[in-house]
Design a protein around this motif. Structure first.
Motif, PDB file in Angstrom:
ATOM      1  N   LYS A 189     -13.652  29.873 -17.715  1.00 33.63           N
ATOM      2  CA  LYS A 189     -14.801  28.160 -18.221  1.00 33.63           C
ATOM      3  C   LYS A 189     -13.982  27.160 -18.203  1.00 33.63           C
ATOM      4  CE  LYS A 189     -15.633  27.068 -22.686  1.00 33.63           C
ATOM      5  NZ  LYS A 189     -16.273  27.907 -24.614  1.00 33.63           N
ATOM      6  N   LEU A 190     -12.512  27.107 -18.307  1.00 38.67           N
ATOM      7  CA  LEU A 190     -11.916  25.873 -18.303  1.00 38.67           C
ATOM      8  C   LEU A 190     -12.174  25.244 -16.770  1.00 38.67           C
ATOM      9  CD1 LEU A 190      -8.325  26.589 -20.143  1.00 38.67           C
ATOM     10  CD2 LEU A 190     -10.263  24.904 -20.684  1.00 38.67           C
ATOM     11  N   LYS A 191     -12.050  26.170 -15.644  1.00 37.51           N
ATOM     12  CA  LYS A 191     -12.084  25.396 -14.462  1.00 37.51           C
ATOM     13  C   LYS A 191     -13.212  25.035 -14.307  1.00 37.51           C
ATOM     14  CE  LYS A 191     -13.276  28.177 -11.164  1.00 37.51           C
ATOM     15  NZ  LYS A 191     -13.744  29.543  -9.534  1.00 37.51           N
ATOM     16  N   LYS A 192     -14.284  25.480 -14.886  1.00 38.64           N
ATOM     17  CA  LYS A 192     -15.736  24.481 -14.747  1.00 38.64           C
ATOM     18  C   LYS A 192     -15.971  23.460 -15.281  1.00 38.64           C
ATOM     19  CE  LYS A 192     -20.523  26.037 -15.258  1.00 38.64           C
ATOM     20  NZ  LYS A 192     -21.545  27.498 -15.853  1.00 38.64           N
ATOM     21  N   GLU A 193     -16.022  23.204 -16.452  1.00 43.78           N
ATOM     22  CA  GLU A 193     -14.848  22.560 -17.706  1.00 43.78           C
ATOM     23  C   GLU A 193     -14.130  21.220 -16.925  1.00 43.78           C
ATOM     24  OE1 GLU A 193     -13.831  23.520 -20.818  1.00 43.78           O
ATOM     25  OE2 GLU A 193     -15.777  24.817 -21.904  1.00 43.78           O
ATOM     26  N   LYS A 194     -13.135  21.366 -16.337  1.00 39.50           N
ATOM     27  CA  LYS A 194     -12.439  20.562 -15.859  1.00 39.50           C
ATOM     28  C   LYS A 194     -12.641  19.565 -14.598  1.00 39.50           C
ATOM     29  CE  LYS A 194     -10.093  20.646 -19.358  1.00 39.50           C
ATOM     30  NZ  LYS A 194      -8.459  21.058 -19.440  1.00 39.50           N
ATOM     31  N   ASP A 195     -13.632  20.399 -13.393  1.00 39.92           N
ATOM     32  CA  ASP A 195     -14.000  20.550 -11.683  1.00 39.92           C
ATOM     33  C   ASP A 195     -12.712  20.112 -11.745  1.00 39.92           C
ATOM     34  OD1 ASP A 195     -15.501  19.958  -9.632  1.00 39.92           O
ATOM     35  OD2 ASP A 195     -15.329  17.783 -10.004  1.00 39.92           O
ATOM     36  N   ALA A 196     -12.009  22.542 -11.830  1.00 39.89           N
ATOM     37  CA  ALA A 196     -11.098  22.125 -10.889  1.00 39.89           C
ATOM     38  C   ALA A 196     -11.286  23.585  -9.899  1.00 39.89           C
ATOM     39  CB  ALA A 196     -10.105  22.136 -11.899  1.00 39.89           C
ATOM     40  N   ILE A 197     -10.473  23.581  -8.586  1.00 35.67           N
ATOM     41  CA  ILE A 197     -10.546  24.373  -8.130  1.00 35.67           C
ATOM     42  C   ILE A 197      -8.969  25.225  -8.114  1.00 35.67           C
ATOM     43  CG2 ILE A 197      -9.663  23.065  -5.466  1.00 35.67           C
ATOM     44  CD1 ILE A 197     -11.288  25.118  -4.123  1.00 35.67           C
ATOM     45  N   ILE A 198      -8.901  26.677  -7.620  1.00 34.65           N
ATOM     46  CA  ILE A 198      -7.774  27.324  -7.811  1.00 34.65           C
ATOM     47  C   ILE A 198      -7.471  28.083  -6.203  1.00 34.65           C
ATOM     48  CG2 ILE A 198      -6.218  29.123  -8.724  1.00 34.65           C
ATOM     49  CD1 ILE A 198      -8.263  29.225 -11.532  1.00 34.65           C
ATOM     50  N   LEU A 199      -6.210  27.459  -6.340  1.00 38.16           N
ATOM     51  CA  LEU A 199      -5.775  28.159  -4.564  1.00 38.16           C
ATOM     52  C   LEU A 199      -4.612  28.494  -4.207  1.00 38.16           C
ATOM     53  CD1 LEU A 199      -5.607  24.533  -2.801  1.00 38.16           C
ATOM     54  CD2 LEU A 199      -7.840  26.031  -3.198  1.00 38.16           C
ATOM     55  N   ALA A 200      -4.544  29.927  -4.249  1.00 38.50           N
ATOM     56  CA  ALA A 200      -3.686  30.762  -4.262  1.00 38.50           C
ATOM     57  C   ALA A 200      -2.869  30.902  -3.204  1.00 38.50           C
ATOM     58  CB  ALA A 200      -3.441  31.714  -4.907  1.00 38.50           C
ATOM     59  N   HIS A 201      -1.544  31.265  -2.785  1.00 36.63           N
ATOM     60  CA  HIS A 201      -0.672  31.858  -1.702  1.00 36.63           C
ATOM     61  C   HIS A 201      -0.497  32.638  -1.940  1.00 36.63           C
ATOM     62  CE1 HIS A 201       2.875  31.921   1.080  1.00 36.63           C
ATOM     63  NE2 HIS A 201       1.784  31.458   2.120  1.00 36.63           N
TER      64      HIS A 201
ATOM     65  N   LYS B 194     -11.036  19.303   2.507  1.00 40.36           N
ATOM     66  CA  LYS B 194     -11.726  19.035   2.082  1.00 40.36           C
ATOM     67  C   LYS B 194     -12.571  19.731   0.990  1.00 40.36           C
ATOM     68  CE  LYS B 194     -11.475  23.399   5.261  1.00 40.36           C
ATOM     69  NZ  LYS B 194     -11.785  23.650   6.519  1.00 40.36           N
ATOM     70  N   ILE B 195     -11.434  19.228  -0.116  1.00 36.29           N
ATOM     71  CA  ILE B 195     -12.064  20.216  -1.476  1.00 36.29           C
ATOM     72  C   ILE B 195     -12.737  19.340  -2.512  1.00 36.29           C
ATOM     73  CG2 ILE B 195     -10.918  20.033  -4.095  1.00 36.29           C
ATOM     74  CD1 ILE B 195      -8.377  22.065  -2.763  1.00 36.29           C
ATOM     75  N   LYS B 196     -13.598  19.593  -2.798  1.00 39.67           N
ATOM     76  CA  LYS B 196     -14.745  18.562  -3.397  1.00 39.67           C
ATOM     77  C   LYS B 196     -14.389  18.273  -4.699  1.00 39.67           C
ATOM     78  CE  LYS B 196     -18.258  19.422  -0.733  1.00 39.67           C
ATOM     79  NZ  LYS B 196     -17.742  20.137   0.525  1.00 39.67           N
TER      80      LYS B 196
END
Length: 309
Positions: free
Chosen positions: A16-28, A54-56
């Motif tokens: 939910k927070l990811k959507k609200e903050k317009d965020a993307i989660i990257l993981a090694h 190229k992250i939007k």
């Protein structure tokens, strides 16, 4: 208020927070299964570096270690880049500083500085080109310079030097404590225990280990080799985090860790709780000097250019 003791509730709140903050989660790929499962993109350093260009989304949450989040900021300076665990570092990256590298460069004025991505932004800014374990050989082969200062990983540098005999290498005396602890005896023991397994080794390992491998490659290369191979058993010589996706994606195959000691404690620091807190508060944002970003971005972008040739 989110009940962080309830795993599913925590996951739902993160999404939910990811959507609200317009965020993307990257993981090694060395992150825990919980983090890999919730991430939008999972990969090795090279794959994630390319993706950062190229992250939007406005915000990048990097589940990895400090130098990775710095690299994301260098490649996407207009983005907000967050690191869930501020103390997630890299012992190898700490083995070289910008002042030390500047002094070393003065001793070899004709040499090009090739720096492994496992390094600080300040060290990248002192470098001519950055490499990852995925592309180091290709990048160096495509360089016009013949004398190379390779830092900070002497093991990866030795591996690249063997593949590029037309160039002179001056190796920095650094290493990954996890990969460097592997020995030839570990290989012999694993072969005895699993005689039909193919041995897959990361080039951050010492040469005596690499010499006894069936395949040497980056995290991504190792995973792709195992997926494409007709063999059903593999001994894996890299950080244990890769065993999870390899087993998940190849359930007809068996994967054995070369040594149970292959654990990067820094990579295991990130938790669902720290990811949630990072997203909810915006804490641990990467803040780099503009001059550092400008200089380091040239080295990183040169890597992407040379690797694409």
């Amino acid at each position: 208020m989110t009940d962080i003791s309830d795993k599913q509730a925590l996951i739902d709140e993160i999404l939910k927070l990811k959507k609200e903050k317009d965020a993307i989660i990257l993981a090694h790929s060395y992150q825990t299964a919980n983090i890999q499962n919730i991430a939008d993109v999972v990969g090795d350093s090279y794959a994630l570096s390319k993706y950062c260009t190229k992250i939007k989304e406005k915000t990048i949450v990097f589940c990895g270690v400090h130098f990775m989040a710095e690299s994301a900021k260098i490649l996407s300076p207009e983005k907000t880049v967050l690191l869930p665990e501020k103390d997630a570092g890299c012992p190898m990256a700490d083995m070289v500083s910008a002042p030390e590298l500047r002094a070393f460069k003065e001793m070899y004025p004709d040499a090009a500085v090739v720096t492994y991505i496992n390094s600080s932004a300040a060290v990248k800014a002192e470098s001519d080109v950055i490499v990852t374990s995925s592309n180091a050989v290709k990048v160096v082969k495509n360089m016009k310079e013949k004398q190379i200062i390779f830092c900070p990983d002497k093991n990866l540098g030795s591996f690249v030097a063997e593949k590029c005999p037309d160039k002179e290498f001056i190796l920095w005396d650094g290493y990954c404590p996890v990969h460097n602890k592997m020995t030839k005896e570990d290989i012999m023991s694993a072969k005895e225990k699993y005689p039909f397994a193919k041995i897959l080794i990361h080039p951050e390992c010492p040469s005596e280990v690499c010499e006894n491998a069936d395949f040497i490659g980056s995290t991504k290369d190792i995973m792709e080799f195992a997926a494409a191979s007709e063999h059903k058993e593999f001994i894996v010589g890299t950080e244990k985090g890769v065993i999870y996706p390899m087993s998940r994606d190849n359930n007809d195959k068996k994967f054995y860790l070369l040594s149970e000691n292959l654990v990067c404690e820094d990579m295991k620091l990130t938790t669902l709780e720290s990811l949630y807190k990072c997203l909810s508060t915006g804490e641990h944002e990467m803040d780099l000097d503009e001059e550092i970003i400008e200089k380091a971005s040239k080295a990183l972008n040169r890597m992407i250019d040379l690797a694409s040739k």
